[in-house]
Design an enzyme around this catalytic site. Structure first.
Site, short mmCIF file in Angstrom:
data_model
loop_
_atom_site.label_atom_id
_atom_site.label_comp_id
_atom_site.label_asym_id
_atom_site.label_seq_id
_atom_site.Cartn_x
_atom_site.Cartn_y
_atom_site.Cartn_z
N HIS A 25 0.81 -1.22 0.00
CA HIS A 25 0.00 0.00 0.00
C HIS A 25 0.85 1.27 0.00
CE1 HIS A 25 0.36 -0.32 4.53
NE2 HIS A 25 0.48 0.99 4.40
N ASP A 54 0.15 -7.64 0.96
CA ASP A 54 0.46 -6.24 1.20
C ASP A 54 1.96 -6.03 1.37
OD1 ASP A 54 0.12 -3.53 1.46
OD2 ASP A 54 -0.48 -3.60 3.57
N GLY A 131 3.33 6.66 8.03
CA GLY A 131 4.72 6.81 7.63
C GLY A 131 5.60 5.69 8.14
N ASN A 132 5.11 4.98 9.18
CA ASN A 132 5.83 3.80 9.68
C ASN A 132 5.66 2.59 8.77
OD1 ASN A 132 5.55 4.95 12.91
ND2 ASN A 132 7.39 3.80 12.32
N SER A 133 4.62 2.60 7.94
CA SER A 133 4.33 1.43 7.10
C SER A 133 5.55 1.04 6.27
CB SER A 133 3.17 1.73 6.16
OG SER A 133 1.95 1.80 6.85
N LEU A 188 -6.83 -24.45 -2.86
CA LEU A 188 -7.75 -25.59 -2.73
C LEU A 188 -9.16 -25.25 -3.19
CD1 LEU A 188 -6.86 -27.34 0.66
CD2 LEU A 188 -6.11 -27.90 -1.65
N GLY A 189 -9.57 -24.00 -3.06
CA GLY A 189 -10.93 -23.63 -3.42
C GLY A 189 -11.92 -23.84 -2.30
N VAL A 190 -11.51 -23.49 -1.07
CA VAL A 190 -12.39 -23.62 0.10
C VAL A 190 -12.39 -22.30 0.87
CG1 VAL A 190 -11.98 -26.10 0.30
CG2 VAL A 190 -10.57 -24.49 1.62
#
Length: 397
Positions: A25, A54, A131-133, A188-190
């Protein structure tokens, strides 16, 4: 006239040959990313993004850089000292101190049309601000235990509840971005969820991942996995909850066949599942996916349009339902779950105003403040009985 926007964040040098890790982000939507080192040198970097985690990797043309050392985040304990580094409010080279407050937190952030879901985070009371991100959270030995990512705050400033992506997740994503330029995950599709104490007692298990939904034609469906199963072990590794299950599946190479032990109707079964490849994340999400993220962020649900033929077939909607929003999944402990909304419900109105599709629901939710209670009108159908209309009260995130 269009205005040029700039933003700042933090990053961590992870390899001496010019690789820097930060949050997705921080760089999302940027047409140019500039990295400034502590010695004042600046570089324009090439960005490799992984929106699902992210995280993003930036390659700059530099050598012999001081790189961080990673700790094993699985060994981190609540109560350990933690130090956060970054550039809060563009105040570079800032360090704050706290402790590890909790582990395995899940968190959802929705901003405009962008959204991120974090299934497994380290919580800390070390002061973290805008700003820490992308900056590191380290232990007392200076080893990175996580990447600072988000805060819980009603004001936008620090209130002692910050979150970091664990270092083991960071290393996994980083290694794949360096080697392949993208992250390949197992699939897996679950839809799994973590069992509450009462649910575990009811089912007769101590721990595991409860399977809420199995997608038709998915690797899980082909192997015989069913909604209602509790996954106890995956590829001979114990499954404690939703987060551990998702992590084990994601880190399994597509095409690999693994044993999956499930608990079903009082018996243990072992299924051999050939893991598929998770669909790639797109830098720009389709409009329908954006609206689904907005609804998930405010109510804790996954949605789809009632006009979608595949959704109509899957949930066997009555012919009198021609529009509305179908609830595909309800997240545990969410506002929707607390209100009694169920998968298969069709949302037809919000506060008495008709809802025809996902866009309409998104617009209606966007107009409501955080913490507002709304009236949700739903149509619900059972397999062997008539449909019913319910009005439920949902307090939004």
């Amino acid at each position: 006239f269009p205005q040029r926007a700039t933003a700042a964040g933090s990053g961590v040098i992870v390899r001496s040959d010019g690789y820097v890790i930060t949050n997705d982000h921080v760089v999302a939507g940027a047409d140019k990313v500039t990295v400034q080192l502590m010695d004042g040198r600046t570089f324009v970097g090439k960005v490799y993004r992984d929106p699902r985690s992210d995280l993003a990797l930036i390659k700059i043309n530099a050598d012999n850089l001081p790189a961080v050392q990673f700790a094993n985040s699985d060994d981190v304990k609540v109560g350990e000292l933690a130090l956060a580094f970054g550039s809060p409010f563009e105040l570079s080279d800032t360090m704050t101190m706290g402790i590890v407050s909790s582990l395995h937190r899940h968190f959802e952030v929705t901003e405009g049309t962008n959204g991120y879901y974090y299934p497994d985070l380290i919580q800390t009371d070390a002061s973290i601000n805008p700003g820490n991100s992308g900056g590191p959270l380290v232990d007392i030995y200076g080893r990175v235990i996580g990447i600072n990512t988000a805060i819980e705050s009603q004001t936008g400033g620090n209130v002692g509840i910050g979150f970091a992506i664990p270092s083991n997740t960071v290393r996994y994503v980083m290694d794949q971005l360096i080697a392949k330029g993208r992250v390949v995950r197992g699939y897996l599709g679950v839809v799994p969820s973590t069992l509450s104490y009462d649910q575990a007692q009811m089912l007769g298990v101590k721990q595991g991942a409860f399977i809420q939904m199995v997608e038709d034609g998915s690797p899980a469906a082909k192997a015989g996995m069913q909604a209602g199963d509790v996954v106890i072990r995956f590829n001979n590794q114990p499954v404690t909850d939703e987060a551990s299950f998702r992590d084990l599946v994601a880190r399994t190479a597509p095409g690999t066949t693994v044993p999956v032990e499930v608990y079903r109707d009082g018996h243990d079964l072992t299924l051999n599942v050939t893991v598929g490849e998770a669909p790639s994340d797109k830098t720009e999400q389709p409009q329908q996916q954006q609206e689904m993220r907005k609804a998930r962020g405010r109510m804790g649900i996954e949605i789809g349009d009632a006009s979608d033929p595949d959704i109509r077939k899957k949930f066997q909607l009555n012919s009198d339902v021609k529009s509305g929003v179908v609830v595909l999944n309800v997240y545990p402990n969410s506002p929707a779950a607390d209100a009694g909304i169920q998968p298969g419900d069709v949302i037809i109105a919000l506060n008495g105003k008709p809802i025809k599709d996902a866009q309409a629901l998104s617009d209606a939710l966007a107009a409501e403040p955080s913490g507002a209670t709304v009236r949700v009108t739903v149509r619900r159908f059972s397999a062997n009985g008539p449909g019913e209309t319910l009005v439920l009260f949902v307090t939004l995130y």
